[in-house]
Design an enzyme around this catalytic site. Structure first.
Site, PDB file in Angstrom:
ATOM      1  CG  PHE A 122      -2.057  -0.968   1.208  1.00 54.34           C
ATOM      2  CD1 PHE A 122      -2.368  -1.702   0.078  1.00 54.34           C
ATOM      3  CD2 PHE A 122      -2.812  -1.181   2.355  1.00 54.34           C
ATOM      4  CE1 PHE A 122      -3.409  -2.633   0.090  1.00 54.34           C
ATOM      5  CE2 PHE A 122      -3.852  -2.096   2.380  1.00 54.34           C
ATOM      6  CZ  PHE A 122      -4.147  -2.818   1.251  1.00 54.34           C
ATOM      7  CB  SER A 184      -3.742  -6.263   0.466  1.00 57.11           C
ATOM      8  OG  SER A 184      -2.347  -6.341   0.245  1.00 57.11           O
ATOM      9  CG  ASN A 186       1.522  -7.681  -0.264  1.00 54.50           C
ATOM     10  OD1 ASN A 186       2.121  -8.726  -0.073  1.00 54.50           O
ATOM     11  ND2 ASN A 186       1.028  -7.349  -1.436  1.00 54.50           N
ATOM     12  CB  THR A 187      -1.426  -4.498   5.193  1.00 50.59           C
ATOM     13  OG1 THR A 187      -1.094  -3.559   4.156  1.00 50.59           O
ATOM     14  CG2 THR A 187      -1.559  -3.759   6.509  1.00 50.59           C
ATOM     15  CE  LYS A 224      -9.343  -6.381  -5.266  1.00 54.26           C
ATOM     16  NZ  LYS A 224      -8.528  -5.466  -6.092  1.00 54.26           N
ATOM     17  CG  ASN A 253      -6.630  -8.156  -3.118  1.00 49.51           C
ATOM     18  OD1 ASN A 253      -5.633  -8.067  -3.830  1.00 49.51           O
ATOM     19  ND2 ASN A 253      -6.957  -7.221  -2.243  1.00 49.51           N
TER      20      ASN A 253
END
Length: 372
Positions: A122, A184, A186-187, A224, A253
């Site tokens: 992000f 996501s 990635n967080t 999402k 996603n």
């Protein structure tokens, strides 16, 4: 090989993937700023297909095919992307606070699979800066713009709701629709927010914040979700979305799975952790979409994304229940003529079908199965 294919193979593929993205996106933005050139680009890459017009989320769109979040994180190139023929553009993911994202390198290609692996994290300018940028174009944009919002990495999970609300308050007025991104990989901890007991108060708070920020109109709100959810969790999110009065679900996603890849295992290992997008995601994303449609029918607008490369892929998503369809990775591999090809082939599929409009075709496969 197409001119873009030669450029990709000879130049872009040899560059770091994120650097190549910046270069290509810079050219798109430049074309939109040169007087007269935007019209030339639109004439070349975005011929009109009136038969593909759709109404979704209370919005009139020239077609169902849009650009997924992730390409334009900061709303800096919407005009150029619209000139290339995208029917709508989803910007973001935007967080309440600006953040640099994860360390470089963080974007990788798997060309044999026509896939990408990203762990961008992000990276964006923050919701205040993006809102100011969007405010300068509100009322004169020639394309529907959705805004995808996520959680700031530095914010503790206990403050997640307030973080999303801050972004909503800043961005809702400038968005044609909002997407709450809880999927996501990635967080850290973000995907935990997909659990119904945590998602319910988050969505309620964002809905209330959007209504306060824009009392004169209802800003459509979607969530999402990840393709890696178990089937019972997909059902739970679908039920919650209906209960909470959401307008739609974006499915899906990127995935953390690496099954069935054709790429050299060493290349996959070198790419490392992150979300996989592109062709390998197609089957699972489609399966999630079908499950959602079976659960919610036409009570929600479903947006199909993941492994979409061709007009046939878009048509398949429509028949499975998607009113709107998005792509991203296919753009990287196909280049600027991608949307033109997708729209052309989709129009041919519609013309050859028994359906007079795309709206008639939404969920047709599911209806056939019920009738059988």
């Amino acid at each position: 090989m197409s001119p873009y294919g030669l450029l990709f193979s000879g130049v872009l593929r040899r560059l770091d993937a994120e650097r190549a993205h910046r270069l290509a996106f810079g050219l798109i933005r430049l074309a939109a700023r040169v007087p007269g050139l935007r019209a030339v680009v639109r004439a070349a890459f975005a011929p009109a297909h009136p038969e593909l017009r759709v109404t979704a989320l209370g919005l009139d769109l020239p077609g169902p095919f849009g650009l997924a979040a992730g390409f334009d994180k900061n709303a800096v190139g919407v005009d150029g992307l619209a000139a290339l023929g995208f029917d709508f553009v989803e910007i973001g993911t935007v967080t309440a606070r600006p953040q640099p994202g994860n360390p470089l390198p963080r974007l990788f290609r798997l060309p044999r699979d026509r896939a990408l692996v990203n762990r961008m994290g992000f990276n964006n300018d923050g919701s205040a800066a993006v809102a100011a940028r969007l405010a300068r174009t509100t009322g004169r944009r020639g394309v529907v713009v959705g805004v995808n919002i996520g959680k700031t990495k530095a914010v503790p999970e206990s403050e997640s709701v307030a973080d999303y609300v801050a972004s909503t308050e800043r961005l809702a007025r400038h968005a044609d629709y909002l997407v709450v991104n809880v999927s996501s990989p990635n967080t850290p901890g973000l995907r935990d927010l997909q659990a119904a007991e945590r998602l319910r108060p988050l969505l309620a708070a964002v809905r209330a914040a959007a209504d306060r920020a824009v009392p004169e109109r209802r800003v459509p709100l979607l969530v999402k979700i990840a393709p890696d959810l178990a089937d019972e969790d997909i059902d739970a999110v679908a039920d919650l979305a209906v209960e909470a009065g959401l307008d739609g679900i974006v499915a899906t996603n990127t995935t953390i799975a690496r099954d069935g890849l054709a790429s050299d295992p060493a290349a996959v290992a070198a790419a490392g952790a992150g979300g996989l997008s592109g062709a390998p995601l197609r089957d699972r994303s489609l399966a999630v979409l079908r499950r959602l449609y079976a659960r919610v029918g036409d009570r929600l607008t479903l947006v199909g994304v993941g492994g979409v490369e061709t007009g046939d892929d878009v048509w398949e998503r429509v028949l499975a229940g998607a009113t709107l369809v998005q792509g991203y990775s296919g753009f990287i591999y196909a280049g600027p003529s991608w949307t033109r090809s997708v729209h052309r082939d989709l129009a041919l599929r519609l013309a050859a079908s028994p359906h007079t409009t795309l709206a008639d075709a939404v969920g047709a496969d599911a209806r056939k199965e019920e009738a059988a």
